[in-house]
Design a protein around this motif. Structure first.
Motif, PDB file in Angstrom:
ATOM      1  N   VAL A 242      18.110-143.938 -69.296  1.00  0.00           N
ATOM      2  CA  VAL A 242      17.114-142.829 -69.742  1.00  0.00           C
ATOM      3  C   VAL A 242      17.772-141.577 -69.860  1.00  0.00           C
ATOM      4  O   VAL A 242      18.340-140.949 -69.013  1.00  0.00           O
ATOM      5  N   ASP A 243      17.293-140.933 -70.820  1.00  0.00           N
ATOM      6  CA  ASP A 243      17.897-139.688 -71.339  1.00  0.00           C
ATOM      7  C   ASP A 243      17.059-138.492 -70.341  1.00  0.00           C
ATOM      8  O   ASP A 243      15.932-138.793 -70.171  1.00  0.00           O
ATOM      9  N   THR A 244      17.929-137.666 -69.918  1.00  0.00           N
ATOM     10  CA  THR A 244      17.346-136.376 -69.028  1.00  0.00           C
ATOM     11  C   THR A 244      17.842-135.286 -69.645  1.00  0.00           C
ATOM     12  O   THR A 244      19.164-135.183 -70.199  1.00  0.00           O
ATOM     13  N   ASP A 245      17.302-134.192 -69.278  1.00  0.00           N
ATOM     14  CA  ASP A 245      17.762-132.854 -69.739  1.00  0.00           C
ATOM     15  C   ASP A 245      18.189-132.944 -71.217  1.00  0.00           C
ATOM     16  O   ASP A 245      19.188-132.293 -71.711  1.00  0.00           O
ATOM     17  N   VAL A 246      17.244-133.545 -72.163  1.00  0.00           N
ATOM     18  CA  VAL A 246      17.384-133.595 -73.523  1.00  0.00           C
ATOM     19  C   VAL A 246      17.138-132.368 -74.302  1.00  0.00           C
ATOM     20  O   VAL A 246      17.391-132.173 -75.459  1.00  0.00           O
ATOM     21  N   LEU A 247      16.481-131.385 -73.753  1.00  0.00           N
ATOM     22  CA  LEU A 247      16.060-130.110 -74.403  1.00  0.00           C
ATOM     23  C   LEU A 247      16.670-129.086 -73.463  1.00  0.00           C
ATOM     24  O   LEU A 247      15.815-128.270 -72.880  1.00  0.00           O
ATOM     25  N   PRO A 248      17.944-128.627 -73.821  1.00  0.00           N
ATOM     26  CA  PRO A 248      18.257-127.434 -73.208  1.00  0.00           C
ATOM     27  C   PRO A 248      17.405-125.936 -73.166  1.00  0.00           C
ATOM     28  O   PRO A 248      16.874-125.891 -74.640  1.00  0.00           O
ATOM     29  N   LEU A 249      17.526-125.153 -72.545  1.00  0.00           N
ATOM     30  CA  LEU A 249      16.545-123.792 -72.444  1.00  0.00           C
ATOM     31  C   LEU A 249      17.015-123.183 -73.878  1.00  0.00           C
ATOM     32  O   LEU A 249      16.026-122.724 -74.553  1.00  0.00           O
ATOM     33  N   GLY A 250      18.372-123.043 -73.991  1.00  0.00           N
ATOM     34  CA  GLY A 250      18.724-122.308 -75.181  1.00  0.00           C
ATOM     35  C   GLY A 250      17.964-122.774 -76.609  1.00  0.00           C
ATOM     36  O   GLY A 250      17.414-122.424 -77.549  1.00  0.00           O
ATOM     37  N   ARG A 251      17.926-124.224 -76.719  1.00  0.00           N
ATOM     38  CA  ARG A 251      17.662-125.009 -78.091  1.00  0.00           C
ATOM     39  C   ARG A 251      15.971-124.834 -77.731  1.00  0.00           C
ATOM     40  O   ARG A 251      15.211-124.696 -78.800  1.00  0.00           O
ATOM     41  N   ALA A 252      15.339-124.946 -76.536  1.00  0.00           N
ATOM     42  CA  ALA A 252      14.002-124.940 -76.636  1.00  0.00           C
ATOM     43  C   ALA A 252      13.380-123.514 -77.013  1.00  0.00           C
ATOM     44  O   ALA A 252      12.574-123.141 -77.919  1.00  0.00           O
ATOM     45  N   LEU A 253      14.235-122.266 -76.613  1.00  0.00           N
ATOM     46  CA  LEU A 253      13.813-120.956 -76.901  1.00  0.00           C
ATOM     47  C   LEU A 253      13.918-120.837 -78.333  1.00  0.00           C
ATOM     48  O   LEU A 253      13.149-120.003 -79.014  1.00  0.00           O
ATOM     49  N   LEU A 254      15.180-121.168 -78.945  1.00  0.00           N
ATOM     50  CA  LEU A 254      15.452-121.184 -80.472  1.00  0.00           C
ATOM     51  C   LEU A 254      14.244-121.769 -81.206  1.00  0.00           C
ATOM     52  O   LEU A 254      13.774-121.191 -82.166  1.00  0.00           O
ATOM     53  N   GLY A 255      14.135-123.085 -80.807  1.00  0.00           N
ATOM     54  CA  GLY A 255      13.011-123.964 -81.759  1.00  0.00           C
ATOM     55  C   GLY A 255      11.653-123.291 -81.388  1.00  0.00           C
ATOM     56  O   GLY A 255      11.086-123.223 -82.454  1.00  0.00           O
ATOM     57  N   GLY A 256      11.259-122.920 -80.509  1.00  0.00           N
ATOM     58  CA  GLY A 256      10.068-122.283 -80.108  1.00  0.00           C
ATOM     59  C   GLY A 256       9.980-121.053 -80.990  1.00  0.00           C
ATOM     60  O   GLY A 256       8.817-120.510 -81.536  1.00  0.00           O
ATOM     61  N   GLY A 257      11.004-120.080 -80.843  1.00  0.00           N
ATOM     62  CA  GLY A 257      11.181-118.920 -81.728  1.00  0.00           C
ATOM     63  C   GLY A 257      10.733-119.125 -83.112  1.00  0.00           C
ATOM     64  O   GLY A 257      10.114-118.412 -83.836  1.00  0.00           O
ATOM     65  N   LEU A 258      11.668-120.086 -83.862  1.00  0.00           N
ATOM     66  CA  LEU A 258      11.654-120.311 -85.119  1.00  0.00           C
ATOM     67  C   LEU A 258      10.195-120.735 -85.628  1.00  0.00           C
ATOM     68  O   LEU A 258       9.713-120.418 -86.655  1.00  0.00           O
TER      69      LEU A 258
END
Length: 700
Positions: free
Chosen positions: A288-304
């Motif tokens: 089971v995958d955990t921590d699949v969306l690091p904070l930096g990726r989440a911020l970059l994706g949300g920002g874009l």
């Protein structure tokens, strides 16, 4: 460290194969596009043809020149006329009195056999004097070669941009997924004393090795494929017959170092994540995958994503016409695609859980897809890119042209339209026919620029007003006469009753015309209307006739007689062949990358599932059931990617629809379902095959 890197490259060559192929292909395409772009900057110098034997050519005026404000002073700006004006009759008489004058092909230019300096002194500013290679400017369509290269330059630049975008995306996702599969390996290295910095440097060194080798192979591939690209462009009428790709060194250097940079950029985020793996990861057994969306990726994706939607809304509010231009609907979706792709691990699980598949196999497919978020997201992301590009690019292009056709149909009450060049007037036995022709007017935009507008010259204002159904926002088109003009909302002076200074199609002016009506901007074809008195040189190219008119009578005008629907479809086709070929070239690049990414990801992912598949066999699952589970997971991941791609398409097309509504144009949204279905189907076939082959081998 170098020994470890080289050993890793040799041992895991299959895992790096997908990245190598994708990067080599990307560099090859960049090389080919770069060589093509380098060949579009300069059109070939053609020798003079029309007046090849005359040492001097006197040509009539072909531009209107006006003084505008530039800072504290003024400057002269020019706009090209639709056609060169005839050489002045008095000037011709003076030239013939002193030298031999030859004519060929029309009154706009003459060849003069005499000293250039004396001819220039005599002519002054009454006409242009051309000598040497400049004499070719008197040939028919002298700028046709340069103009042909403008569209080709735009196409190759767009294709190169899409290639870079997709290659970065594919290489980065491939490295990220490969790192996720090697967590236990990194844990063992950390247990053996390797520092996080050494793990990061090892991955970057692997990426550099793959990047250098793939970039070198790609440069060779691109240089080999460049002549083939030139032939394809010429055969597809995307380039002139003489177009050929020459040798140039800079595109090769740019493509090589871009490839290396892409490989390193794609590995940076993955290496940072790998450096955070602790020694205890070597003991990890859970799938089971955990921590699949690091904070930096989440911020970059949300920002874009916020930036893409915000830019879409801002442009729709401030300049809605920009959303209908190819440059906008080609680049804007990339922001949305990247944002959604970065957030894919967050979106995959709820979408997968929302799917209800029948039977125990369906339940297992759904739960495995929701649990293995990284694998599902890695498969869905490239499908998202391709489906979103296909839907956004083709959908936007078709929507714009469909809106133009609908707008043309709605703007006339006529039943019949005659079109052609230089139609004959009057048409016998046809009463109330409205004849118009193409012309141009020039107007100052403020005090800093001179703008050229394509206009329509009206032969009979009364008949035109009876048949026209224009989107008037102020005034009345029935007031149009020889001292007035109908403008649209783009004009700076657009108040009914205002006087505007315009220069006419032959460069004469300025003349003052009174604004009698203002039209909504629409798709851009609601240009100004003037009478034929203010359209020197204009010929009739369209005649509209009301219902009840016999088409046989209209045929006497000498053009093609069609119904309004037929004329609108013919004059505003869904997409031109050249535009469609150009868009398919861009989509083909994205599709090839998607196939590579899908094959590589699923081959890697399924190959490491030996223990899981063996456990299913021990639990009583048959080989056929296991294959259905594995292929079902691949198919579900592709379906999730297609759904996300359609979501991006819906946002882009909604923006185009809102822009059309804001411009008072017909909203005719068009989704290329056939292309989207074919793209998703091909992705599904590749994904299922790439998942089934290693699963079949592991369950033997």
């Amino acid at each position: 460290m170098l020994t470890v890197v080289l050993s890793g490259l040799r041992a895991r060559w299959a895992a790096f194969l997908g990245s190598f192929v994708a990067l080599a292909l990307g560099v090859g395409l960049l090389t080919t596009m770069g060589l093509g772009l380098a060949s579009t900057f300069d059109a070939p110098e053609r020798a003079p043809q029309r007046f090849a034997s005359a040492p001097v050519v006197v040509k009539g005026r072909d531009a209107v020149t006006v003084d505008v404000r530039r800072g504290p002073g003024t400057a002269s700006v020019s706009q090209r006329l639709d056609r060169p004006q005839p050489v002045d009759i008095e000037l011709l008489r003076e030239l013939r009195a002193r030298w031999t004058v030859t004519t060929a092909g029309g009154p706009d230019a003459v060849g003069v056999h005499g000293p250039a300096a004396e001819i220039r002194t005599l002519v002054g500013d009454r006409a242009q004097v051309l000598t040497g290679d400049d004499r070719r400017l008197a040939d028919p369509e002298p700028e046709r070669d340069a103009e042909a290269l403008v569209a080709l330059n735009s196409l190759l630049g767009t294709a190169g941009g899409v290639t870079t975008f997709v290659s970065v995306f594919v290489v980065a996702s491939t490295f990220a997924f490969a790192v996720a599969l090697r967590r236990r390996e990194f844990g063992l290295l950390r247990t053996a004393g390797t520092t996080p910095g050494q793990v990061r440097r090892m991955l970057l060194a692997e990426a550099a090795g793959v990047g250098v080798l793939a970039s070198a192979a790609g440069c060779a591939l691109g240089a080999w494929g460049a002549p083939w690209l030139a032939r394809v462009l010429v055969d597809g009428d995307l380039a002139p017959d003489w177009f050929a790709i020459g040798a140039a060194g800079r595109p090769l250097h740019a493509a090589f170092w871009t490839g290396v940079s892409v490989a390193l950029a794609g590995a940076v985020a993955a290496s940072r994540r790998a450096g955070k793996v602790g020694p205890t990861a070597a003991l990890r057994e859970a799938d089971v995958d955990t921590d699949v969306l690091p904070l930096g990726r989440a911020l970059l994706g949300g920002g874009l994503l916020v930036a893409g939607v915000g830019l879409l809304v801002w442009t729709g509010v401030t300049e809605p016409s920009q959303l209908l231009k190819r440059k906008t609907y080609t680049t804007l979706p990339m922001l949305l695609i990247t944002g959604v792709a970065l957030l894919a691990p967050l979106l995959v699980r709820p979408v997968a859980r929302a799917v209800r598949l029948p039977g125990a196999t369906g339940t297992l497919v759904r739960e495995n897809s929701a649990a293995a978020v990284r694998r599902t997201a890695a498969v869905a992301a490239p499908v998202l890119v391709t489906v979103a590009l296909a839907g956004s690019l083709l959908g936007s292009a078709t929507t714009v042209t469909s809106a133009k056709a609908a707008e043309a149909r709605e703007q006339t009450r006529a039943e019949w339209v005659v079109s052609g060049e230089d139609l004959r007037l009057p048409v016998p036995a046809v009463a109330g026919a409205s004849a118009t022709g193409a012309t141009s007017v020039f107007v100052r935009d403020g005090a800093e620029a001179l703008v050229k507008y394509g206009a329509r010259a009206v032969a009979d204002p009364a008949a035109f007003a009876d048949l026209a159904r224009l989107p008037v926002v102020a005034g009345d088109v029935r007031d149009l006469d020889d001292r007035s003009i109908v403008v649209n909302e783009e004009w700076e002076r657009r108040t009914v009753g205002d006087a505007v200074e315009v220069w006419l199609a032959d460069g004469s002016g300025p003349v003052k015309l009174r604004v009698v009506a203002v039209l909504a901007l629409g798709t851009g074809d609601n240009g100004p209307y003037v009478t034929r008195a203010n359209a020197p040189g204009a010929t009739v190219d369209r005649i509209e006739a009301a219902a009840g008119t016999a088409p046989e009578a209209l045929a006497a005008a000498g053009g093609t007689v069609r119904t309004v629907e037929q004329w609108a479809a013919a004059s505003h086709p869904a997409t031109s062949r050249q535009t469609r070929l150009g868009l398919l070239l861009v989509l083909g690049i994205a599709l090839v990358y998607t196939v590579i990414a899908l094959g590589n990801t699923l081959l890697m992912a399924t190959s490491v599932r030996g223990g899981e598949l063996a456990s299913l066999r021990l639990a009583g699952a048959t080989r056929a059931q296991i294959l259905r589970v594995v292929t079902g997971e691949a198919g579900l991941a592709v379906a999730i990617g297609a759904v996300l791609g359609l979501a991006v398409t819906a946002v882009v097309l909604a923006g185009a629809g809102a822009a059309l509504a804001a411009l008072s144009a017909p909203v005719a949204l068009s989704v290329p379902w056939g292309t989207v279905a074919a793209t998703a189907g091909l992705c599904g076939a590749v994904a299922i095959t790439a998942a089934a082959l290693p699963a079949w081998r592991l369950t033997r």
